[in-house]
Design a protein around this motif. Structure first.
Motif, short mmCIF file in Angstrom:
data_model
loop_
_atom_site.label_atom_id
_atom_site.label_comp_id
_atom_site.label_asym_id
_atom_site.label_seq_id
_atom_site.Cartn_x
_atom_site.Cartn_y
_atom_site.Cartn_z
N ALA A 341 0.83 -1.20 0.00
CA ALA A 341 0.00 0.00 0.00
C ALA A 341 0.87 1.25 0.00
CB ALA A 341 -0.93 -0.01 1.22
N ALA A 342 1.94 1.22 0.84
CA ALA A 342 2.81 2.41 0.90
C ALA A 342 3.51 2.63 -0.44
CB ALA A 342 3.83 2.23 2.03
N THR A 344 2.58 1.69 -3.40
CA THR A 344 1.63 2.14 -4.42
C THR A 344 1.34 3.63 -4.27
OG1 THR A 344 0.62 -0.03 -4.27
CG2 THR A 344 -0.61 1.67 -5.43
N ARG A 345 1.15 4.03 -3.00
CA ARG A 345 0.81 5.43 -2.79
C ARG A 345 1.99 6.35 -3.15
NH1 ARG A 345 -1.51 7.08 2.75
NH2 ARG A 345 -1.01 4.91 2.94
N ARG A 354 2.29 2.38 -13.06
CA ARG A 354 1.90 1.24 -12.23
C ARG A 354 2.81 0.05 -12.47
NH1 ARG A 354 -3.08 1.66 -9.86
NH2 ARG A 354 -3.07 -0.58 -9.46
N ARG A 418 -6.14 20.88 -5.26
CA ARG A 418 -7.19 19.89 -5.07
C ARG A 418 -6.62 18.51 -5.35
NH1 ARG A 418 -10.65 17.91 -8.57
NH2 ARG A 418 -9.84 19.28 -10.19
N PRO A 421 -9.50 13.10 -7.29
CA PRO A 421 -10.59 12.48 -6.55
C PRO A 421 -10.37 10.99 -6.32
CG PRO A 421 -11.29 13.17 -8.76
CD PRO A 421 -9.92 13.71 -8.53
N GLY A 422 -9.74 10.33 -7.23
CA GLY A 422 -9.65 8.88 -7.12
C GLY A 422 -8.71 8.39 -6.05
N ARG A 423 -7.86 9.25 -5.57
CA ARG A 423 -6.81 8.78 -4.65
C ARG A 423 -6.97 9.36 -3.26
NH1 ARG A 423 -4.18 4.55 -6.32
NH2 ARG A 423 -4.05 4.55 -8.57
N HIS A 424 -8.12 9.85 -2.98
CA HIS A 424 -8.25 10.61 -1.75
C HIS A 424 -8.53 9.67 -0.60
CE1 HIS A 424 -8.53 14.57 0.00
NE2 HIS A 424 -9.40 14.05 0.83
N THR A 425 -7.58 9.49 0.27
CA THR A 425 -7.77 8.64 1.44
C THR A 425 -7.23 9.37 2.65
OG1 THR A 425 -5.72 7.60 0.79
CG2 THR A 425 -7.74 6.42 0.30
N PRO A 426 -8.01 10.23 3.23
CA PRO A 426 -7.51 11.01 4.37
C PRO A 426 -7.20 10.13 5.57
CG PRO A 426 -9.78 11.52 3.90
CD PRO A 426 -9.36 10.55 2.89
N GLY A 427 -7.77 8.95 5.62
CA GLY A 427 -7.48 8.09 6.76
C GLY A 427 -6.01 7.73 6.84
N SER A 428 -5.30 7.84 5.73
CA SER A 428 -3.90 7.45 5.75
C SER A 428 -2.99 8.62 6.10
CB SER A 428 -3.51 6.89 4.39
OG SER A 428 -3.81 7.84 3.41
N VAL A 430 -1.15 10.16 8.43
CA VAL A 430 -0.75 9.78 9.77
C VAL A 430 0.25 10.80 10.30
CG1 VAL A 430 -1.12 7.36 9.38
CG2 VAL A 430 1.05 8.39 8.76
N ALA B 393 -11.18 3.33 6.75
CA ALA B 393 -10.11 4.34 6.67
C ALA B 393 -9.49 4.56 8.04
CB ALA B 393 -10.70 5.64 6.14
N ALA B 394 -10.34 4.52 9.08
CA ALA B 394 -9.79 4.68 10.43
C ALA B 394 -8.94 3.48 10.81
CB ALA B 394 -10.93 4.85 11.43
N ARG B 396 -7.24 1.74 8.79
CA ARG B 396 -6.03 1.83 7.99
C ARG B 396 -4.96 2.65 8.70
NH1 ARG B 396 -2.16 1.80 5.76
NH2 ARG B 396 -1.50 2.34 3.65
N ALA B 397 -5.39 3.61 9.51
CA ALA B 397 -4.44 4.49 10.19
C ALA B 397 -4.07 3.98 11.57
CB ALA B 397 -5.03 5.90 10.31
N LEU B 416 -5.80 -2.11 -1.51
CA LEU B 416 -5.10 -2.54 -2.72
C LEU B 416 -6.03 -3.29 -3.65
CD1 LEU B 416 -1.73 -3.74 -1.21
CD2 LEU B 416 -2.04 -1.85 -2.78
N ARG B 426 -10.97 0.87 -15.12
CA ARG B 426 -10.40 1.94 -15.96
C ARG B 426 -9.91 1.38 -17.27
NH1 ARG B 426 -8.21 3.85 -10.89
NH2 ARG B 426 -9.41 5.67 -10.24
N VAL B 432 -13.36 6.02 -12.66
CA VAL B 432 -13.67 5.52 -11.32
C VAL B 432 -13.41 6.63 -10.31
CG1 VAL B 432 -13.16 3.81 -9.58
CG2 VAL B 432 -13.07 3.19 -11.98
N VAL B 433 -14.39 6.88 -9.48
CA VAL B 433 -14.25 7.83 -8.39
C VAL B 433 -14.55 7.08 -7.10
CG1 VAL B 433 -15.18 9.88 -7.30
CG2 VAL B 433 -14.86 9.82 -9.76
N GLU B 434 -13.65 7.21 -6.14
CA GLU B 434 -13.85 6.52 -4.88
C GLU B 434 -13.62 7.53 -3.77
OE1 GLU B 434 -12.35 2.36 -2.94
OE2 GLU B 434 -11.25 3.25 -4.58
N ALA B 443 -16.74 14.91 -5.08
CA ALA B 443 -15.81 14.20 -5.96
C ALA B 443 -16.47 13.83 -7.27
CB ALA B 443 -15.30 12.95 -5.24
#
Lengths: 433, 457
Positions: A341-342, A344-345, A354, A418, A421-428, A430, B393-394, B396-397, B416, B426, B432-434, B443
């Motif tokens: 995951a790290a 990839t990000r 990719r 901005r 949109p597709g990569r927005h994961t605020p949970g990560s 840290v 998401a929580a 994940r952190a 992943l 895609r 794709v919007v997530e 979004a």
């Protein structure tokens, strides 16, 4: 703009229909309630009827052996009835207390076989002023009642035989032959004992004149039983023995009777220990509780039901997988997931395709973070951590690396404000260590 | 027949005679006194069935706003009516006792009405009189809500006991979606206007159409000078372009089983279903696309069509949309994706932007959406918008303990896998919007604007 998304506000509330009552009548409601409870009423009425019939039709006789109201073969109602017809007052008692109270002078006390009497009870019975007739008495009672003048023989032969009176006792002479067992014996040197109906092992009847009263012991209690009373002269003997006085006290001891003839009722509480208003106040408390239950028990209308959405927590699958990792100590899998995951990000942030291979990723990360290449390679593609602490440490170091590349990449080239949109994961996001 | 606390007090007062005459007979006599008093009181009460009840509620209310249920009770019995009236509503509408008085107007309008924090109203009406009883409603869930019955407990003159009747008074309140994402609309409309104004400097290309001619100003792209018109006018004239209009946008809400899962954590450990975020996104996108001049259709589908709005535009669009989506609930069914494609084909003939509001659950996508996405991408532009889970998401952190790290690893692995599924989609030509529930609507709106700017509608 203001009307966007809002439906036209309903200014005047929709006027609903006016409803009066629920369309039922008192008679209809009564009928409905009756229909609801009628089966219970029928069942309760049937139960009450059955109980009443059983209570009415129950015979007024007992099943206790030797009892004067028992009409079965092991009862003694025949003798008792005949005695009553002849004017004898038969009183049936079941406790030693009652027997001692009733057996005054000028009465006859009949003691049915009673192997469970205690020594105190036996003494109380033996001390009554009335005449005693002991049926099938055991050694204890015999010895107490006759001062040891009569005792049971040693024989175990319990077969009944036809015996002749062979004594001067008026009752025996009048009765003639009887059919009884005989195992009573007079103690040597006891002059007042009259033994009748001698058999092979002893006598069937022994009478002792003890001052003003007579103690008569009959070895065989079947003398008075309905089933055997008609054999030979049994009935005559029984009537003579029991009908000697106006009053007959017929004691068939209750096995649970503990009274010892002193009028205290045995183990019963010795007088009231609670205040006398206890019962009334308890009843009053019950009344209050009943009214309270009625008050709280009636709900103000039924509950309103509502369909709720099903409860399916979406995170269950992820949690379940995490628990499986933990239980299996799958640190390799867990570390691989965190590293992938790290990587990839970071790769996405650094603009790598990719399809970038590990070497390319490490090179790019080294350029972006300024770290040691071997360090980065070990962090992203190293061996699995050996224990849980190492796994947690790996996660923290991956976070730090992520933060480093983000800082360097952000400083190197300003990213658009901005996020994509597709990569927005605020949970990560840290905390950086 | 119903008792009040006064009957209990009357029974309890029996302690005095019981202490004066402490025999069980006293209690029996007192019990008879209580029974007689309660029976007489109940007989003297006005009939609860001779009350004219009228319930007035607004037809609809938006989630998060308050509404009022006005119950008018008129005493038709010949006696005085002392009663407790309960105006019952489902729990998700019941205001939890926190009544917020409306600032001014509502109070004046309800001057003669009594507002109580709960649904229980105490009334005392002379014969022939009436009262308006206002029950505040604060909906916490979207959907149609049927009112419960009205219960009237009429008490006797001593208020010891009473008679009770439960009378159905039909009423229904439609709770519309909240549309909390409308706060994102002004910024997106500004970007839309920006795109419009920027058209003059844009080169003509796919996705634009001729708008007008105007005089050249310094800074305009020289390639957009219309030489023919310039020759006619004598001045330098440039062509302006604007984004294409009258495109078709079809928003499809997946109401199958994956929409029923609770995302995030609510007060009681459960969040709102995933469908709520989809509804928000559909509303924002529809409002935006309608403003951009596109024709919007909205469908809710699982194994059959649950709701559909088409042909509405302008100020009529959002009300009809909110109305149609108010009653849409997720079903515990597997979505019929081939059937969905059939629905799309039957309702949209030309090329359109098909927005699928669903989830990127790898297993569900592989057996469902992936098998049909090709049939859609050949004719339409497909945008798959998926709601991710706040709780995942929580997780994940999480770094707090060894267990939290394992959970984080599991969440990373799930992420992943979702990325992989998104990559496959895609490659099949779908966008794709997530996003997390709160961020899905903006979004999706951004993705729509990006597609429109790129002329890919």
């Amino acid at each position: 703009m203001t009307a966007l998304g809002t439906p036209p506000p309903v200014t005047a509330p929709a006027r609903g229909a006016t409803v009066v009552g629920d369309g039922t009548t008192a008679a209809g409601r009564a009928a409905r309630r009756w229909r609801a409870v009628r089966w219970w009423v029928v069942v309760l009425a049937a139960v009450a009827l059955v109980v009443a019939v059983l209570a009415v039709t129950r015979p007024a006789t007992s099943t206790t052996p030797y009892a004067p109201d028992n009409a079965r073969p092991d009862g003694a109602r025949a003798v008792a009835r005949v005695l009553e017809d002849r004017g004898v007052d038969v009183r049936h008692v079941t406790t030693v207390d009652d027997a001692v109270q009733a057996a005054t002078e000028g009465a006859t006390l009949l003691v049915a076989p009673s192997p469970l009497l205690s020594a105190e009870q036996v003494d109380a019975l033996a001390g009554v002023p009335a005449d005693l007739v002991l049926l099938g008495a055991d050694d204890l009672l015999l010895e107490a009642a006759t001062d040891g003048a009569v005792r049971l023989g040693d024989t175990l032969d319990t077969s009944a035989g036809t015996l002749a009176p062979d004594c001067a006792l008026p009752a025996a002479r009048a009765a003639g032959d009887v059919r009884l067992t005989a195992s009573l014996a007079a103690a040597p040197g006891a002059p007042d004992v009259v033994t009748c109906y001698p058999g092979s092992d002893g006598a069937a009847l022994a009478a002792v004149a003890d001052g003003g009263r007579t103690v008569t012991a009959v070895d065989d209690p079947s003398l008075v039983l309905n089933g055997t009373v008609l054999e030979a002269g049994n009935a005559a003997l029984a009537l003579h023995l029991l009908g000697a006085h106006e009053r007959l006290v017929w004691l068939v001891p209750d096995p649970f009777d503990l009274s010892t003839g002193d009028g205290t009722g045995g183990a019963a509480p010795a007088g009231p220990t609670l205040p006398r208003w206890t019962g009334a106040v308890g009843l009053w408390a019950g009344l209050v509780v009943l009214v309270l239950a009625f008050w709280r028990g009636r709900r103000l209308g039924p509950l309103v039901a509502e369909e709720l959405p099903v409860v399916v927590p979406a995170a269950e699958a992820a949690r379940g997988r995490g628990r499986l990792y933990r239980r299996a100590r799958a640190r390799g899998h867990a570390a691989a997931g965190l590293r992938a995951a790290a990587a990839t990000r970071i790769a996405a942030r650094l603009g790598l395709p990719r399809s970038a291979d590990p070497t390319g990723v490490v090179d790019a990360v080294v350029r972006a973070s300024g770290r040691d290449p071997r360090d980065v390679a070990a962090l992203l593609y190293g061996p699995p951590p050996p224990d849980d602490e190492a796994l947690a440490e790996l996660a923290r170091r991956l976070d730090a690396l992520d933060g480093d590349t983000a800082g360097r990449a952000g400083a190197a080239r300003p990213t658009p404000g901005r996020p994509t949109p597709g990569r927005h994961t605020p949970g990560s996001e840290v905390p950086r260590s | 027949m119903a008792l009040t606390w006064r009957a209990v007090a009357l029974a309890a007062a029996g302690i005095l005679p019981v202490l004066l005459f402490p025999v069980p007979g006293t209690v029996v006599v007192w019990a008879l006194v209580v029974v007689a008093a309660c029976s007489a009181d109940a007989l003297l009460a006005a009939s609860p069935r001779r009350v004219a009840l009228t319930r007035q509620v607004p037809a609809s209310v938006r989630l998060g706003e308050t509404a009022r249920s006005e119950l008018t009770a008129v005493n038709l019995a010949g006696r005085r009516l002392r009663a407790v009236v309960r105006d019952a509503w489902p729990p998700s509408l019941a205001d939890g006792g926190t009544l917020v008085e409306a600032p001014d107007g509502a109070r004046v309008a309800a001057a003669s009405a009594r507002v109580v924090p709960s649904a229980r109203h105490s009334v005392d009406l002379p014969a022939g009189d009436g009262a308006r009883l206002v029950t505040p409603l604060r909906p916490t869930r979207r959907g149609d809500r049927d009112a419960g019955p009205v219960t009237v407990r009429s008490l006797g003159p001593l208020r010891l006991a009473g008679r009770q009747a439960t009378i159905p008074v039909p009423a229904r309140l439609r709770v519309l979606p909240e549309f909390a994402s409308r706060r994102h609309l002004p910024s997106r409309l500004a970007r839309l206007r920006e795109m419009d104004g920027r058209s003059a400097v844009q080169v003509r290309g796919e996705g634009t159409e001729f708008d007008s001619l105007r005089e050249y100003v310094v800074g305009d792209d020289v390639r957009s000078i219309d030489w023919r018109a310039t020759a006619r006018r004598g001045d330098v004239v440039v062509r302006t372009w604007r984004p294409e209009r009258d495109r078709r946008v079809l928003v499809v809400l997946d109401t199958g089983r994956t929409a029923a899962t609770r995302i995030g954590t609510g007060a009681d450990g459960t969040g709102a279903p995933r469908l709520e975020a989809s509804v928000e996104a559909a509303l924002l996108l529809s409002a935006l696309a309608d403003r951009a001049g596109d024709r919007v259709q909205v469908m809710a589908f699982d194994r059959q069509l649950r709701a559909r709005v088409a042909g509405a535009s302008g100020p009529r669009l959002l009300p009809s949309l909110a109305d149609a989506l108010a009653g849409v609930e997720p079903r515990l069914l597997e979505t019929d994706w081939p059937g969905l494609v059939t629905q799309v084909r039957s309702h949209v003939a030309q090329r359109a932007l098909v927005v699928l509001l669903t989830t990127l659950d790898p297993a569900a996508v592989e057996t469902g959406l992936l098998t049909v996405v090709d049939q859609l991408t050949t004719t339409h532009q497909v945008l798959v918008a998926a709601v991710t889970d706040t709780e995942v998401a929580a997780l994940r952190a999480g770094r707090g303990s060894a267990g939290a790290v394992y959970d984080a690893a599991a969440a990373a692995r799930a992420e992943l896998e979702r990325d992989a599924v998104a990559g496959v989609l895609r490659r099949h030509g779908a966008e794709v919007v997530e996003a997390l529930p709160d961020e899905l609507a903006p979004a999706v709106a951004d993705a729509y604007l990006a597609l429109k700017a790129a002329g890919r509608l």
